[in-house]
Write a protein that holds these residues in place. Structure first.
Motif, PDB file in Angstrom:
ATOM      1  N   PRO A 266     -38.535  35.342 -33.447  1.00 12.51           N
ATOM      2  CA  PRO A 266     -37.294  36.111 -34.012  1.00 12.51           C
ATOM      3  C   PRO A 266     -36.211  35.980 -33.163  1.00 12.51           C
ATOM      4  O   PRO A 266     -36.361  35.618 -32.005  1.00 12.51           O
ATOM      5  CB  PRO A 266     -37.853  37.525 -34.205  1.00 12.51           C
ATOM      6  N   ALA A 267     -35.020  35.526 -33.967  1.00 15.26           N
ATOM      7  CA  ALA A 267     -33.947  35.336 -33.266  1.00 15.26           C
ATOM      8  C   ALA A 267     -33.387  36.462 -31.984  1.00 15.26           C
ATOM      9  O   ALA A 267     -33.016  36.197 -30.915  1.00 15.26           O
ATOM     10  CB  ALA A 267     -32.689  35.333 -34.138  1.00 15.26           C
ATOM     11  N   ARG A 268     -33.938  37.734 -32.485  1.00 15.46           N
ATOM     12  CA  ARG A 268     -33.475  38.766 -31.356  1.00 15.46           C
ATOM     13  C   ARG A 268     -34.369  38.767 -30.032  1.00 15.46           C
ATOM     14  O   ARG A 268     -34.132  39.223 -29.168  1.00 15.46           O
ATOM     15  CB  ARG A 268     -33.838  40.218 -31.941  1.00 15.46           C
ATOM     16  N   CYS A 269     -35.513  37.856 -30.086  1.00 13.50           N
ATOM     17  CA  CYS A 269     -36.258  37.718 -28.945  1.00 13.50           C
ATOM     18  C   CYS A 269     -35.630  36.284 -27.871  1.00 13.50           C
ATOM     19  O   CYS A 269     -36.347  36.359 -26.974  1.00 13.50           O
ATOM     20  CB  CYS A 269     -37.696  37.246 -29.270  1.00 13.50           C
ATOM     21  N   PHE A 270     -34.693  36.221 -28.137  1.00 15.73           N
ATOM     22  CA  PHE A 270     -34.207  34.878 -27.223  1.00 15.73           C
ATOM     23  C   PHE A 270     -33.348  35.240 -26.122  1.00 15.73           C
ATOM     24  O   PHE A 270     -32.376  36.033 -26.495  1.00 15.73           O
ATOM     25  CB  PHE A 270     -33.552  33.888 -28.062  1.00 15.73           C
ATOM     26  N   ILE A 271     -33.028  34.697 -25.204  1.00 15.69           N
ATOM     27  CA  ILE A 271     -32.264  34.779 -23.978  1.00 15.69           C
ATOM     28  C   ILE A 271     -32.005  33.282 -23.894  1.00 15.69           C
ATOM     29  O   ILE A 271     -32.820  32.478 -23.533  1.00 15.69           O
ATOM     30  CB  ILE A 271     -32.576  35.360 -22.899  1.00 15.69           C
ATOM     31  N   TYR A 272     -30.640  32.827 -23.590  1.00 12.68           N
ATOM     32  CA  TYR A 272     -30.401  31.589 -23.558  1.00 12.68           C
ATOM     33  C   TYR A 272     -29.646  31.382 -22.065  1.00 12.68           C
ATOM     34  O   TYR A 272     -28.719  32.451 -21.450  1.00 12.68           O
ATOM     35  CB  TYR A 272     -29.033  31.026 -24.562  1.00 12.68           C
ATOM     36  N   GLU A 273     -29.873  30.225 -21.326  1.00  8.13           N
ATOM     37  CA  GLU A 273     -29.210  29.751 -20.240  1.00  8.13           C
ATOM     38  C   GLU A 273     -28.250  28.666 -20.368  1.00  8.13           C
ATOM     39  O   GLU A 273     -28.899  27.675 -20.962  1.00  8.13           O
ATOM     40  CB  GLU A 273     -30.282  29.692 -19.151  1.00  8.13           C
ATOM     41  N   ILE A 274     -26.989  28.561 -19.962  1.00  7.24           N
ATOM     42  CA  ILE A 274     -26.169  27.430 -20.289  1.00  7.24           C
ATOM     43  C   ILE A 274     -25.795  27.178 -18.818  1.00  7.24           C
ATOM     44  O   ILE A 274     -25.201  27.817 -17.975  1.00  7.24           O
ATOM     45  CB  ILE A 274     -25.006  27.730 -20.955  1.00  7.24           C
TER      46      ILE A 274
END
Length: 356
Positions: A266-274
């Motif tokens: 699910p989209a709510r389950c992501f964290i992103y590193e940039i």
């Protein structure tokens, strides 16, 4: 001298007094027996054990009272006992069968049935050890399991140290919902020996203990089994975002957006590193959104590069594995004449890069 209420006749007196309102002396001490036949049972589910017991003797004398049990359990090398209080006569829990298991239980009699103070029985204790065979060196090494994109599980290992050339290993697994323990149906092989397993599509294995046993066989010597417990949502490695949109305003205000990684997560389950790079300087930042606004650190620099990767966040797992990085993409500050076709006022440039 306190009067110990040890036998059935004493308990009957106590209950009659409860029923007809007689007064018990404050020095009367109520006793309750420990649970009977306390044992740890292995049903063959690779570490999912049953702790079970029978009611204490003379429990019928406390029909109007609340009888509960305090259960403590742990693997033998753990410094911490886990504790539950229950009215049931059994409890199920997943243990590490590489180690022994110990548990203890006693009966609790509520205060309103015991002269105003809770009464506890003595402890009943039980232990369980999985029979061991083979030396410790024959166990597999470096077990590694990854649940790729919340879709398929892959585990790999290295053979034990100094095992005979004819040694081969087999993997078995179980989780709640399966009727029986299953063996790996698709082994990963090296030189004809099993060094891993590709699992089939699993039916709702997340948020459950996933039990694995890897044992071995050899004509020359016994092989020690290895046991593992995973929670698959904690070993998920998702895909990276595969599409990014970059909007630059006034050559220094930047808006980034990227696609949600493909798959069932699910989209709510992501964290992103940039990861950003500008004029030889790099920095990283995190976000749970699939967009971000930044201001360039050096307005005079003519290039800004970035990469993005993803992981399952703390709202959906206790831990996770970062995806691979996306390909690096860079923005370049083009000469003025190449952007003069935009409307007057603030110059607005929009680039879209597909990740390959």
């Amino acid at each position: 001298m306190a009067f110990l209420c040890l036998d059935i006749s004493c308990l009957y007196i106590f209950l009659l007094c409860k029923a007809f309102g007689c007064t018990l002396a404050s020095n009367v001490e109520i006793k309750v027996n420990p649970p009977q036949n306390f044992e740890i049972v292995d049903p063959g589910y690779l570490g999912y054990l049953y702790l079970q017991w029978q009611p204490p003797l003379a429990v019928d004398n406390f029909k109007e009272c609340t009888i509960e049990y305090e259960l403590k359990y742990r693997n033998v090398d753990s410094a911490i006992w886990k504790t539950i209080i229950t009215k049931n006569l059994h409890y199920k829990y997943g243990f590490d069968l590489n180690k022994g298991v110990e548990a203890k239980i006693h009966t609790l009699l509520s205060a309103h049935c015991a002269n105003g103070s809770e009464v506890q029985s003595s402890w009943s204790e039980a232990t369980y050890w999985k029979p061991e065979q083979g030396s410790l060196e024959t166990k597999i090494r470096d077990m590694d399991c990854i649940y790729y994109n919340w879709q398929y599980l892959l585990c790999s290992w290295k053979p034990g140290i100094g095992v005979h050339f004819d040694t081969n290993y087999s993997l078995f697994y179980w989780y709640e919902g399966l009727d029986n323990v299953l063996q790996c149906a698709e082994y990963i092989k090296e030189n004809g020996k099993n060094i891993g397993c590709r699992f089939p599509k699993l039916e709702s294995p997340e948020y459950k203990d996933f039990f694995i046993c890897v044992n071995g066989s050899s004509e020359s010597s016994p092989i020690r089994s290895s046991y593992f417990i995973f929670e698959l949502q904690n070993i998920v490695k998702p895909l990276p975002p595969d599409y990014l949109s970059l909007t630059v305003k006034n050559s220094f205000d930047i808006n980034l957006t990227w696609s949600i990684p493909e798959g069932p997560i699910p989209a709510r389950c992501f964290i992103y590193e940039i990861l950003f790079t500008e004029a030889g300087r790099s920095w990283m930042t995190n976000t749970i959104e699939n967009e971000m606004h930044i201001t360039r650190a050096l307005n005079e620099s003519q290039e800004l590069c970035f990469l993005v990767r993803s992981k399952v966040n703390i709202y959906c797992s206790d831990d996770g594995i970062w995806s691979e990085w996306s390909d690096e993409h860079c923005w370049e500050d083009f000469p003025y004449e190449e952007r003069s076709f935009f409307s007057s006022g603030d110059t607005l440039l929009t680039y879209q890069f597909p990740f390959t």
